[in-house]
Design a protein around this motif. Structure first.
Motif, PDB file in Angstrom:
ATOM      1  N   GLY A  13     -14.739 119.078 134.509  1.00  0.00           N
ATOM      2  CA  GLY A  13     -15.693 119.462 133.483  1.00  0.00           C
ATOM      3  C   GLY A  13     -15.088 120.005 132.207  1.00  0.00           C
ATOM      4  N   ALA A  14     -13.773 119.927 132.044  1.00  0.00           N
ATOM      5  CA  ALA A  14     -13.120 120.516 130.882  1.00  0.00           C
ATOM      6  C   ALA A  14     -12.727 119.488 129.829  1.00  0.00           C
ATOM      7  CB  ALA A  14     -11.887 121.291 131.331  1.00  0.00           C
ATOM      8  N   VAL A  15     -13.274 118.272 129.908  1.00  0.00           N
ATOM      9  CA  VAL A  15     -12.865 117.231 128.972  1.00  0.00           C
ATOM     10  C   VAL A  15     -14.072 116.399 128.560  1.00  0.00           C
ATOM     11  CG1 VAL A  15     -12.262 115.598 130.793  1.00  0.00           C
ATOM     12  CG2 VAL A  15     -11.155 115.406 128.589  1.00  0.00           C
ATOM     13  N   ARG A  16     -14.069 115.986 127.290  1.00  0.00           N
ATOM     14  CA  ARG A  16     -15.057 115.030 126.788  1.00  0.00           C
ATOM     15  C   ARG A  16     -14.298 113.838 126.223  1.00  0.00           C
ATOM     16  NH1 ARG A  16     -18.847 117.263 122.572  1.00  0.00           N
ATOM     17  NH2 ARG A  16     -17.147 118.651 122.080  1.00  0.00           N
ATOM     18  N   VAL A  17     -14.708 112.645 126.628  1.00  0.00           N
ATOM     19  CA  VAL A  17     -14.040 111.416 126.216  1.00  0.00           C
ATOM     20  C   VAL A  17     -15.046 110.524 125.520  1.00  0.00           C
ATOM     21  CG1 VAL A  17     -12.739 109.414 127.003  1.00  0.00           C
ATOM     22  CG2 VAL A  17     -12.491 111.585 128.182  1.00  0.00           C
ATOM     23  N   ALA A  18     -14.642 109.955 124.394  1.00  0.00           N
ATOM     24  CA  ALA A  18     -15.492 109.009 123.665  1.00  0.00           C
ATOM     25  C   ALA A  18     -14.605 107.892 123.129  1.00  0.00           C
ATOM     26  CB  ALA A  18     -16.214 109.705 122.513  1.00  0.00           C
ATOM     27  N   GLY A  19     -15.158 106.706 123.065  1.00  0.00           N
ATOM     28  CA  GLY A  19     -14.428 105.585 122.490  1.00  0.00           C
ATOM     29  C   GLY A  19     -14.336 105.732 120.986  1.00  0.00           C
ATOM     30  N   ALA A  20     -13.184 105.439 120.426  1.00  0.00           N
ATOM     31  CA  ALA A  20     -12.984 105.539 118.982  1.00  0.00           C
ATOM     32  C   ALA A  20     -12.481 104.215 118.425  1.00  0.00           C
ATOM     33  CB  ALA A  20     -12.013 106.663 118.667  1.00  0.00           C
ATOM     34  N   GLY A  21     -12.694 103.150 119.143  1.00  0.00           N
ATOM     35  CA  GLY A  21     -12.205 101.840 118.746  1.00  0.00           C
ATOM     36  C   GLY A  21     -11.808 101.081 119.991  1.00  0.00           C
ATOM     37  N   LEU A  40      -9.822 110.210 133.209  1.00  0.00           N
ATOM     38  CA  LEU A  40     -10.309 111.472 132.666  1.00  0.00           C
ATOM     39  C   LEU A  40     -11.733 111.762 133.111  1.00  0.00           C
ATOM     40  CD1 LEU A  40      -8.851 111.303 129.069  1.00  0.00           C
ATOM     41  CD2 LEU A  40      -7.983 112.597 131.015  1.00  0.00           C
ATOM     42  N   LEU A  41     -12.578 110.756 133.086  1.00  0.00           N
ATOM     43  CA  LEU A  41     -13.954 110.961 133.513  1.00  0.00           C
ATOM     44  C   LEU A  41     -14.047 111.097 135.030  1.00  0.00           C
ATOM     45  CD1 LEU A  41     -15.751 108.535 131.077  1.00  0.00           C
ATOM     46  CD2 LEU A  41     -15.624 111.021 130.956  1.00  0.00           C
ATOM     47  N   GLY A  42     -13.139 110.479 135.756  1.00  0.00           N
ATOM     48  CA  GLY A  42     -13.108 110.618 137.204  1.00  0.00           C
ATOM     49  C   GLY A  42     -12.643 111.985 137.651  1.00  0.00           C
ATOM     50  N   SER A  43     -11.952 112.715 136.769  1.00  0.00           N
ATOM     51  CA  SER A  43     -11.516 114.059 137.119  1.00  0.00           C
ATOM     52  C   SER A  43     -12.685 115.037 137.088  1.00  0.00           C
ATOM     53  CB  SER A  43     -10.417 114.541 136.175  1.00  0.00           C
ATOM     54  OG  SER A  43     -10.937 114.761 134.887  1.00  0.00           O
ATOM     55  N   PHE A  44     -13.824 114.604 136.598  1.00  0.00           N
ATOM     56  CA  PHE A  44     -15.011 115.444 136.586  1.00  0.00           C
ATOM     57  C   PHE A  44     -15.739 115.241 137.909  1.00  0.00           C
ATOM     58  CE2 PHE A  44     -19.563 116.077 135.661  1.00  0.00           C
ATOM     59  CZ  PHE A  44     -19.510 117.418 135.390  1.00  0.00           C
TER      60      PHE A  44
END
Length: 151
Positions: free
Chosen positions: A90-98, A131-135
């Motif tokens: 829960g300590a990370v936010r990921v977004a596509g930037a390209g 990264l999202l799987g670590s949540f």
């Protein structure tokens, strides 16, 4: 006169050698450190964590790690040193930037986030899944529960 020419040639050879040595060091620093050093540094920072896979960014300055128990880690090179960070659930936010880029923000300020560019889209997608799987919200509490298991 002969001594003057000899000294001038030696000084010129020294300057050329120094410049070529400096260019070689700068090229190694710009390319980032090798994968072996990254593994050693992360192992020194977190000796209890086993690394399953690692992907570096296109410039080689940041390395994302997939760990043995589904967690993720990240390291960023600062010259010849790495800052290592174990990503908490829960300590990370990921977004596509390209197509080959990810924007990553960490909620705790212990590690700098930013936009990271990878060599291809597949690597960017793989890191985003790590990264999202670590949540894992079920694992974040005091009593970890496995999904599908009775209480």
């Amino acid at each position: 006169m002969l001594w003057t020419i000899t000294i001038a040639c030696l000084l010129l050879a020294g300057l050329i050698f120094r410049q070529s040595f400096r260019n070689r060091n700068e090229a190694a620093e710009m390319a980032g450190e090798d994968a072996g050093l990254a593994i050693v540094e992360f192992g020194r920072a977190f000796p209890e964590e086993a690394i399953r896979a690692m992907i570096s960014t296109a410039n080689g300055r940041t390395v994302f790690l997939r760990l043995h128990d589904g967690k993720a880690g990240v390291m960023h090179a600062h010259g010849h040193h790495y800052t290592c960070h174990l990503i908490e659930p829960g300590a990370v936010r990921v977004a596509g930037a390209g197509p080959k880029r990810l924007s990553v923000q960490f909620s705790n300020a212990s590690f700098e986030g930013g936009t990271f560019e990878f060599r291809d889209e597949k690597q960017a997608a793989e890191v985003s899944l790590w990264l999202l799987g670590s949540f894992m919200p079920g694992m974040a509490g005091p009593r970890p529960q496995i999904v599908g298991q009775p209480n």
